[in-house]
Motif scaffolding. Structure first.
Motif, short mmCIF file in Angstrom:
data_model
loop_
_atom_site.label_atom_id
_atom_site.label_comp_id
_atom_site.label_asym_id
_atom_site.label_seq_id
_atom_site.Cartn_x
_atom_site.Cartn_y
_atom_site.Cartn_z
N UNK A 1 0.82 -1.21 0.00
CA UNK A 1 0.00 0.00 0.00
C UNK A 1 0.85 1.26 0.00
N UNK A 2 1.95 1.21 0.73
CA UNK A 2 2.85 2.37 0.78
C UNK A 2 3.41 2.67 -0.61
N UNK A 3 3.77 1.62 -1.35
CA UNK A 3 4.29 1.80 -2.72
C UNK A 3 3.22 2.34 -3.65
N UNK A 4 1.95 1.99 -3.38
CA UNK A 4 0.85 2.46 -4.21
C UNK A 4 0.47 3.91 -3.91
N UNK A 5 1.01 4.46 -2.82
CA UNK A 5 0.67 5.82 -2.43
C UNK A 5 -0.60 5.90 -1.61
N UNK A 6 -1.00 4.77 -1.01
CA UNK A 6 -2.16 4.73 -0.13
C UNK A 6 -1.70 5.10 1.28
N UNK A 7 -2.47 5.91 1.98
CA UNK A 7 -2.08 6.35 3.32
C UNK A 7 -2.10 5.19 4.31
N UNK A 8 -0.96 4.93 4.94
CA UNK A 8 -0.84 3.90 5.97
C UNK A 8 -0.07 4.48 7.15
N UNK A 9 -0.23 3.86 8.32
CA UNK A 9 0.49 4.32 9.50
C UNK A 9 1.97 4.00 9.34
N UNK A 10 2.81 4.84 9.92
CA UNK A 10 4.24 4.57 9.94
C UNK A 10 4.50 3.32 10.78
N UNK A 11 5.32 2.40 10.27
CA UNK A 11 5.47 1.12 10.95
C UNK A 11 6.84 0.51 10.67
#
Length: 467
Positions: free
Chosen positions: A145-155
């Motif tokens: 999801x991060x690579x897709x540019x979808x907002x995710x929590x920092x982890x």
């Protein structure tokens, strides 16, 4: 046309201790679809417990519709299951993946079956193995999801084998990997949530408010597998479902993104599926759509669906901060929200699934329109709906519940072998209203009529959500 709805399971089913009861029954719900699509031959093929398909009593199917063909899958090897399903001669196979403890990986099994079915020339609606695995592993989901540019929590990710390897290699002076994990934790903003990368729901998750708490959990005997440590996003928690197909030739999909439902949270700020209240849908009015930035949400979810190449049904957990939407996890299967959505549009679940993934003359007819990047749309005319939990009830009380005109669905699950209270089961009750004010009145009436068993905190949470 013969359409096959199928699902598999990887867990042993203990019918002696697990009891389920639904009103209306699953047989009634599937019969409604069979009556509406009278020219279509419907086959339900599944393994126990056959969630969303079967009415069970012990290890036997309690109720069947005469208009439906039932098939209990006997094999367990994916190739052999496909061979077993091929003998049913379907024109189209549609996976209705469900969930069981301890691993949420049944979509992976269904996807492998789908691969073998496709090789046999059977058209199949099911997520790919790649998609299923990407959603099964929470860290892999996060990276994707991060690579897709979808907002995710920092982890950050803790690889368990590397985390413990210093204890197994005497030549090492210390464990650089473990030190690096602890070093990166200091860069995160507390509170944090620590959970297994492959577990079902929020089971075993811990919320920590300090660095010492976080490292204490990771050093404890509780940590026996890979973990994901992520910042806990502060905001309102929601969930939604996505239905649609991905076209490899076009390199994009056509999807129906259903409007989100708001979830209650427990004392740790986590949504617990067996204890949460769901209210919605949210964002249908212009004011709510603007307040909750529904066009931005749909744009993000469309990017997610295309990026993951979703092919079938998926559920997404979300957090809204007031400014931005974040995706917590993706479950490529039916969910605890599915019956709630069906009640909200006034359809049996079987009909809602079929309408959202409709077929015509063996060809897929997906969606009534495309969802462009700036467009907000959803399927059907939704009614204000509330999903609330009751304790385990006797059959007479369940029948009393369903007799109330505003009760759309009652579903009770009981595990007699469970030791923890949260594992012993619950009674799920879905009520509707034509408007939100009517839904509030219906909830107050329900609370009064069942005051002897209605747990206050569930209704308190419901009032808070509806408020």
């Amino acid at each position: 046309m013969t359409i096959l709805f199928y699902s598999t399971s990887s867990s042993l089913y203990d019918g002696d201790n697990i009891s389920t009861f639904s009103l209306p029954s699953w047989a009634e719900q599937w019969e409604a679809l069979a009556k509406k699509e009278s020219e279509m031959n419907i086959i339900l093929a599944t393994q126990f417990p056959g969630t969303f398909m079967l009415d069970l009593k012990g290890n036997e199917v309690l109720e069947k519709s005469e208009k439906i063909t039932y098939h209990i899958i006997q094999k367990d090897d994916e190739k052999e299951i496909a061979e077993e399903l091929e003998e049913l001669k379907p024109d189209l196979a549609l996976a209705l993946s469900f969930y069981v403890m301890p691993y949420d990986w049944l979509t992976v099994k269904d996807a492998m079956v789908a691969d073998f079915l496709r090789k046999k020339g059977i058209k199949t609606i099911c997520h790919s193995v790649e998609t299923a695995l990407a959603c099964f592993d929470k860290w892999r989901t996060h990276e994707t999801l991060e690579k897709l540019g979808v907002n995710v929590a920092k982890a950050i990710h803790m690889h368990h084998e590397l985390y413990i390897n210093a204890g197994n290699r005497r030549e090492l002076k210390g464990n650089v990997y473990r030190d690096a994990v602890f070093h990166e934790i200091k860069k995160l903003n507390f509170p944090l949530i620590i959970k297994d990368t492959t577990g079902l729901s929020s089971f075993g998750a811990d919320v920590v408010n300090s660095y010492d708490e976080a490292t204490g959990i990771l050093k404890s005997k509780k940590t026996t597998s890979d973990r994901i440590i992520e910042e806990m996003i502060s905001g309102e928690q929601f969930g939604c479902e996505i239905y649609g197909r991905y076209d490899e030739n076009e390199g994009r999909g056509s999807y129906r993104i259903l409007p989100p439902f708001k979830f209650s949270v427990n004392q740790y700020g986590i949504t617990s599926p067996k204890q949460s209240v769901k209210a919605g849908p949210v964002g249908l009015s212009e004011d709510e759509a603007e307040k909750y930035k529904i066009p931005e949400l749909n744009k993000m979810l469309l990017k997610l669906a295309n990026g993951l190449k979703l092919d079938g049904i998926a559920q997404v957990d979300l957090v809204f901060t007031g400014e931005k939407w974040f995706v917590i996890e993706v479950n490529p299967r039916l969910s605890g929200m599915s019956s709630t959505y069906a009640a909200s549009v006034g359809l049996p679940l079987s009909e809602m699934i079929f309408e959202n993934l409709k077929t015509e003359k063996g060809k897929l007819k997906v969606g009534t329109e495309d969802c462009s990047e700036n467009e907000s749309f959803s399927f059907g005319d939704f009614h204000p709906t509330l999903n609330i939990k009751f304790p385990i009830l006797k059959k007479e009380r369940l029948l009393e519940l369903k007799a109330l005109p505003y009760i759309a669905f009652v579903n009770q699950i009981e595990n007699k072998a469970a030791k923890q209270i949260r594992e012993q089961g619950y009674c799920e009750v879905i009520l509707i209203g034509t408007k939100k004010d009517e839904l509030k009145k219906n909830m107050a009436d329900l609370r009064e009529k069942f005051s002897d068993v209605a747990k206050g905190h569930f209704f308190d949470k419901a009032e808070e959500l509806l408020g």
